[in-house]
Scaffold this motif. Structure first.
Motif, PDB file in Angstrom:
ATOM      1  N   MET A 145       0.837  -1.194   0.000  1.00  0.00           N
ATOM      2  CA  MET A 145       0.000   0.000   0.000  1.00  0.00           C
ATOM      3  C   MET A 145       0.871   1.242   0.000  1.00  0.00           C
ATOM      4  O   MET A 145       1.968   1.232   0.591  1.00  0.00           O
ATOM      5  N   PRO A 146       0.442   2.338  -0.634  1.00  0.00           N
ATOM      6  CA  PRO A 146       1.175   3.613  -0.522  1.00  0.00           C
ATOM      7  C   PRO A 146       1.322   4.009   0.939  1.00  0.00           C
ATOM      8  O   PRO A 146       0.473   3.692   1.772  1.00  0.00           O
ATOM      9  N   ALA A 147       2.396   4.718   1.241  1.00  0.00           N
ATOM     10  CA  ALA A 147       2.724   5.030   2.637  1.00  0.00           C
ATOM     11  C   ALA A 147       1.597   5.766   3.345  1.00  0.00           C
ATOM     12  O   ALA A 147       1.262   5.457   4.498  1.00  0.00           O
ATOM     13  N   TRP A 148       0.955   6.738   2.663  1.00  0.00           N
ATOM     14  CA  TRP A 148      -0.092   7.519   3.332  1.00  0.00           C
ATOM     15  C   TRP A 148      -1.321   6.659   3.617  1.00  0.00           C
ATOM     16  O   TRP A 148      -1.964   6.818   4.661  1.00  0.00           O
ATOM     17  N   GLN A 149      -1.626   5.716   2.695  1.00  0.00           N
ATOM     18  CA  GLN A 149      -2.757   4.823   2.931  1.00  0.00           C
ATOM     19  C   GLN A 149      -2.446   3.845   4.066  1.00  0.00           C
ATOM     20  O   GLN A 149      -3.309   3.558   4.896  1.00  0.00           O
TER      21      GLN A 149
ATOM     22  N   ALA B 268      -3.250   1.944   9.489  1.00  0.00           N
ATOM     23  CA  ALA B 268      -2.685   1.611  10.807  1.00  0.00           C
ATOM     24  C   ALA B 268      -3.351   2.436  11.905  1.00  0.00           C
ATOM     25  O   ALA B 268      -3.617   1.929  13.003  1.00  0.00           O
ATOM     26  N   LEU B 269      -3.636   3.706  11.608  1.00  0.00           N
ATOM     27  CA  LEU B 269      -4.307   4.566  12.582  1.00  0.00           C
ATOM     28  C   LEU B 269      -5.700   4.020  12.893  1.00  0.00           C
ATOM     29  O   LEU B 269      -6.119   3.986  14.058  1.00  0.00           O
ATOM     30  N   MET B 270      -6.419   3.576  11.870  1.00  0.00           N
ATOM     31  CA  MET B 270      -7.752   3.026  12.092  1.00  0.00           C
ATOM     32  C   MET B 270      -7.692   1.723  12.867  1.00  0.00           C
ATOM     33  O   MET B 270      -8.545   1.447  13.717  1.00  0.00           O
ATOM     34  N   VAL B 271      -6.673   0.896  12.601  1.00  0.00           N
ATOM     35  CA  VAL B 271      -6.525  -0.359  13.338  1.00  0.00           C
ATOM     36  C   VAL B 271      -6.290  -0.083  14.820  1.00  0.00           C
ATOM     37  O   VAL B 271      -6.890  -0.719  15.697  1.00  0.00           O
ATOM     38  N   ARG B 272      -5.428   0.902  15.095  1.00  0.00           N
ATOM     39  CA  ARG B 272      -5.097   1.222  16.493  1.00  0.00           C
ATOM     40  C   ARG B 272      -6.282   1.797  17.253  1.00  0.00           C
ATOM     41  O   ARG B 272      -6.437   1.561  18.453  1.00  0.00           O
ATOM     42  N   ASN B 273      -7.101   2.567  16.557  1.00  0.00           N
ATOM     43  CA  ASN B 273      -8.180   3.282  17.244  1.00  0.00           C
ATOM     44  C   ASN B 273      -9.546   2.633  17.092  1.00  0.00           C
ATOM     45  O   ASN B 273     -10.534   3.142  17.625  1.00  0.00           O
ATOM     46  N   GLY B 274      -9.614   1.527  16.369  1.00  0.00           N
ATOM     47  CA  GLY B 274     -10.879   0.826  16.235  1.00  0.00           C
ATOM     48  C   GLY B 274     -11.256   0.143  17.546  1.00  0.00           C
ATOM     49  O   GLY B 274     -10.438  -0.037  18.455  1.00  0.00           O
TER      50      GLY B 274
ATOM     51  N   VAL C 125      -9.336 -13.950  27.753  1.00  0.00           N
ATOM     52  CA  VAL C 125      -8.746 -13.603  26.461  1.00  0.00           C
ATOM     53  C   VAL C 125      -7.234 -13.497  26.578  1.00  0.00           C
ATOM     54  O   VAL C 125      -6.711 -12.894  27.520  1.00  0.00           O
ATOM     55  N   VAL C 126      -6.536 -14.102  25.618  1.00  0.00           N
ATOM     56  CA  VAL C 126      -5.079 -13.992  25.511  1.00  0.00           C
ATOM     57  C   VAL C 126      -4.770 -13.350  24.161  1.00  0.00           C
ATOM     58  O   VAL C 126      -5.213 -13.851  23.118  1.00  0.00           O
ATOM     59  N   GLU C 127      -4.028 -12.240  24.171  1.00  0.00           N
ATOM     60  CA  GLU C 127      -3.639 -11.570  22.939  1.00  0.00           C
ATOM     61  C   GLU C 127      -2.198 -11.873  22.606  1.00  0.00           C
ATOM     62  O   GLU C 127      -1.330 -11.853  23.487  1.00  0.00           O
ATOM     63  N   ILE C 128      -1.933 -12.135  21.339  1.00  0.00           N
ATOM     64  CA  ILE C 128      -0.573 -12.396  20.871  1.00  0.00           C
ATOM     65  C   ILE C 128      -0.240 -11.364  19.800  1.00  0.00           C
ATOM     66  O   ILE C 128      -0.938 -11.266  18.790  1.00  0.00           O
ATOM     67  N   SER C 129       0.793 -10.584  20.050  1.00  0.00           N
ATOM     68  CA  SER C 129       1.163  -9.515  19.124  1.00  0.00           C
ATOM     69  C   SER C 129       1.779 -10.103  17.860  1.00  0.00           C
ATOM     70  O   SER C 129       2.503 -11.093  17.895  1.00  0.00           O
ATOM     71  N   ARG C 130       1.482  -9.468  16.740  1.00  0.00           N
ATOM     72  CA  ARG C 130       2.046  -9.917  15.463  1.00  0.00           C
ATOM     73  C   ARG C 130       2.207  -8.723  14.533  1.00  0.00           C
ATOM     74  O   ARG C 130       1.384  -7.807  14.526  1.00  0.00           O
ATOM     75  N   ARG C 131       3.260  -8.730  13.733  1.00  0.00           N
ATOM     76  CA  ARG C 131       3.514  -7.683  12.756  1.00  0.00           C
ATOM     77  C   ARG C 131       2.973  -8.138  11.405  1.00  0.00           C
ATOM     78  O   ARG C 131       3.315  -9.222  10.931  1.00  0.00           O
ATOM     79  N   VAL C 132       2.125  -7.297  10.819  1.00  0.00           N
ATOM     80  CA  VAL C 132       1.464  -7.666   9.565  1.00  0.00           C
ATOM     81  C   VAL C 132       1.872  -6.662   8.477  1.00  0.00           C
ATOM     82  O   VAL C 132       1.473  -5.498   8.523  1.00  0.00           O
ATOM     83  N   PRO C 133       2.666  -7.083   7.503  1.00  0.00           N
ATOM     84  CA  PRO C 133       3.041  -6.179   6.408  1.00  0.00           C
ATOM     85  C   PRO C 133       1.878  -5.992   5.435  1.00  0.00           C
ATOM     86  O   PRO C 133       1.203  -6.948   5.062  1.00  0.00           O
ATOM     87  N   VAL C 134       1.623  -4.739   5.039  1.00  0.00           N
ATOM     88  CA  VAL C 134       0.582  -4.461   4.044  1.00  0.00           C
ATOM     89  C   VAL C 134       1.129  -3.492   2.993  1.00  0.00           C
ATOM     90  O   VAL C 134       2.092  -2.788   3.229  1.00  0.00           O
TER      91      VAL C 134
END
Length: 622
Positions: free
Chosen positions: A584-588, A593-599, A613-622
């Motif tokens: 994705m273009p950097a601005w998109q 990412a902002l929407m993911v964080r604030n959803g 609930v157990v949360e497992i952090s993961r890095r997702v490239p888009v």
């Protein structure tokens, strides 16, 4: 009471409720429509001009609202639900890939947000400006009073409208009775005004006044700006109550009032001030201003509630991020509150009221977004005529083409408003549409990234046995977007914790292009390996998934899970840059990412018990 009598009583009650929700916007349009049309027509109007303008208003109400929406659109429903998003979903369900249909549905919905922000401002301003006739010294206080009313209206949304909503219907019934009575009084002053029912008066005006006639169409269109609500709110009330309310009460009342206003002008009334309030005897003008203000508040409430409902549909269909949706009453699924949408609408509405300062100025910006929405709806109706009703191409072209010519005429006439403020709703609509596209593209990109790393279940379970990974008692439910292979969050759990529960369920939520899914079709279970099941939960776009409630279906399917000891595993996604093609273009990416964080958090959205609930952090490239 007999069953037939009970059904009639219920129909009457539903029709009364529809008066307060469905018809608030179109029902208050007499406050500003004829006033705006007179201003656009130029100099002191002649009888021919007045009859021509009234004829245009009359036939616009007939063709757009009564024929297009009430007669045609409302007969094409998605399992009882109406509105442009429901229609889009119905057509998409017939063919999986149809970008033009998706564009028409999404951009049409975004445009409704755009004009929806103007409706409360222009409605309340128009009502309060009636005080100028009775109390000219009140003029400096009208704008501050409008802002105060608007802020108060949005501030009480979190409390819900269930209680106050019960008085909406009676107030609007009184409103329509009053405007009809005022219209009749006006017609008595000059009965010849009824000749305007002849469409030739409107045609002659259009072809004899040059560019003025064309621009006037932009003002005439204001009389049907709330027509889309008939279709959008169909799921809340049903077709018959809306038809009854429209044809028996609203439509006749509007026609009488517009005719009464025109008759008063023909009898020589002063047109420099709002002719609507001139219809009323001076002694009753202040009560009329109060009633008009209440009616416009109700109209504004209907717009706000509609925005909440449409937002929930967009969230469920995957076009907007998860937002916190508060159910304000258990009595009605339609009674919801979405804080982010509420405060955004309030900020834009108050800004528009302060920026434009008067209903006359707002009218210059009002209507262009709705006219675009109506064109989008016409395009979708054409597709529905062909695919749902199985009409021939010729018949579909004739009917939809007729609507398109009318819609296009209004759109082109409204284009003159762009530089006068019409860019405001268009900019807001463009922003909403961009958010929808970026969110959907980000979700698809993230899902593709995760699917690329999916491991077959048989391979994963073989590794578990070979590495002698300990199996601990209890049931683990792994929420995953992927419906194939091993959920990535399960792999990360084993890698980090070195253990796995005895009973495993990979659960995916699938929102279908229907409003609601029957309980017996709610959950599909497939055993992938011993004690390893895949579940796909099916929901409609008018439903909100409730996973603990969903587990009751597991009990009915006797899968052998211990539901008294359940742990939910979620992936906490951190969006990062994807290398190579398809990124994705950097601005998109930043906006996604902002929407993911604030959803809204998945735990809250799916009603999961936080201590399980157990949360497992993961890095997702888009």
């Amino acid at each position: 009471m007999s069953a037939e009598g009970s059904n009639k009583s219920s129909l009457t009650l539903m029709a009364g409720g529809a008066l307060g929700v469905v018809f608030g916007d179109i029902g208050t349009s007499p406050l500003y429509t004829l006033k705006t049309v007179l201003f656009l027509s130029g100099d002191a109007p002649t009888p021919a001009v007045i009859l021509g303008l009234l004829s245009l208003i009359f036939w616009t109400l007939v063709i757009v609202t009564s024929v297009k929406y009430a007669t045609f659109a409302m007969r094409i429903d998605n399992n009882g639900e109406g509105g442009i998003l429901a229609l889009m979903s119905l057509l998409v369900s017939k063919k999986s890939t149809r970008p033009v249909v998706v564009f028409a549905g999404l951009f049409g919905a975004a445009l409704i947000y755009g004009d929806g922000a103007i409706t409360p401002a222009i409605s309340v301003l128009s009502a309060l400006e009636g005080l100028n006739i009775v109390l000219p010294q009140s003029k400096p206080y009208i704008l501050p009073a409008t802002v105060a009313i608007l802020v108060s209206l949005f501030a009480i949304q979190a409390l819900g409208t269930a209680r106050i909503g019960k008085v909406f219907g009676p107030i609007m019934a009184l409103w329509f009775a009053v405007i009809a009575a005022l219209g009749i009084w006006g017609i008595i002053q000059h009965p010849a005004v009824l000749m305007a029912i002849n469409p030739m008066y409107g045609v002659e005006f259009l072809f004899s006044n040059g560019m003025v006639s064309f621009l006037v169409l932009g003002g005439v269109f204001l009389c049907v700006t709330g027509a889309e609500a008939l279709y959008a709110d169909m799921g809340h009330f049903g077709k018959k109550p809306i038809w009854l309310a429209w044809f028996a009460i609203v439509f006749p009342s509007l026609l009488l009032n517009y005719a009464g206003q025109a008759a008063l002008i023909l009898s020589g009334a002063d047109v420099t001030q709002n002719i609507f309030f001139r219809l009323c005897p001076p002694v009753l003008q202040i009560p009329l201003v109060i009633l008009a203000t209440l009616a416009t508040i109700i109209a504004s409430q209907a717009i706000i509630s509609g925005a909440f409902s449409m937002t929930r549909q967009a969230i469920q269909l995957g076009w907007l991020p998860r937002l916190r949706v508060k159910q304000t009453t258990e009595e009605s699924y339609g009674q919801i509150y979405i804080g982010a949408i509420n405060w955004l609408l309030m900020a834009v509405t108050v800004f528009l009221a302060v920026f434009f300062k008067s209903s006359d100025n707002l009218a210059a910006a009002y209507g262009i977004a709705v006219s675009l929405t109506m064109i989008m709806t016409t395009g979708l109706l054409f597709v529905a005529m062909r695919e749902v009703w199985q009409w021939s191409l010729a018949t579909s072209l004739i009917v939809a083409g007729g609507f398109f010519v009318v819609d296009l005429s209004f759109l082109v006439a409204n284009m003159s408003k762009v530089l006068e403020g019409g860019y405001m709703p268009l900019l807001l609509a463009a922003a909403v549409y961009a958010v929808m596209l970026i969110w959907h593209r980000g979700v698809v990109s993230a899902s593709q990234t995760l699917d690329e790393k999916v491991v077959p279940v048989t391979t994963f379970m073989t590794e578990i046995e070979q590495k002698a990974i300990p199996r601990v008692p209890g049931t683990a439910i792994f929420l995953t977007r992927s419906q194939g292979g091993t959920p990535p969050v399960m792999k990360w759990h084993v890698k980090r914790n070195g253990s796995l529960h005895t009973d495993l369920l990979a659960l995916s939520i699938e929102v279908q292009n229907v409003p609601r899914v029957a309980d017996e079709e709610r959950l599909t279970m497939t055993e992938l390996a011993p004690d390893f099941w895949r579940g796909v939960a099916h929901y409609g776009f008018m439903e909100r998934p409730n996973i603990p409630q969903l587990l009751r279906h597991l009990e009915a399917q006797q899968c052998g899970f211990n539901l008294n000891d359940v742990t939910y595993y979620l992936g906490h996604e951190t969006i990062v840059k994807r290398e190579g093609r398809g990124a994705m273009p950097a601005w998109q990416r930043s906006l996604f990412a902002l929407m993911v964080r604030n959803g809204m958090h998945v735990t809250d959205y799916y009603y999961l018990p936080s201590d399980q609930v157990v949360e497992i952090s993961r890095r997702v490239p888009v």
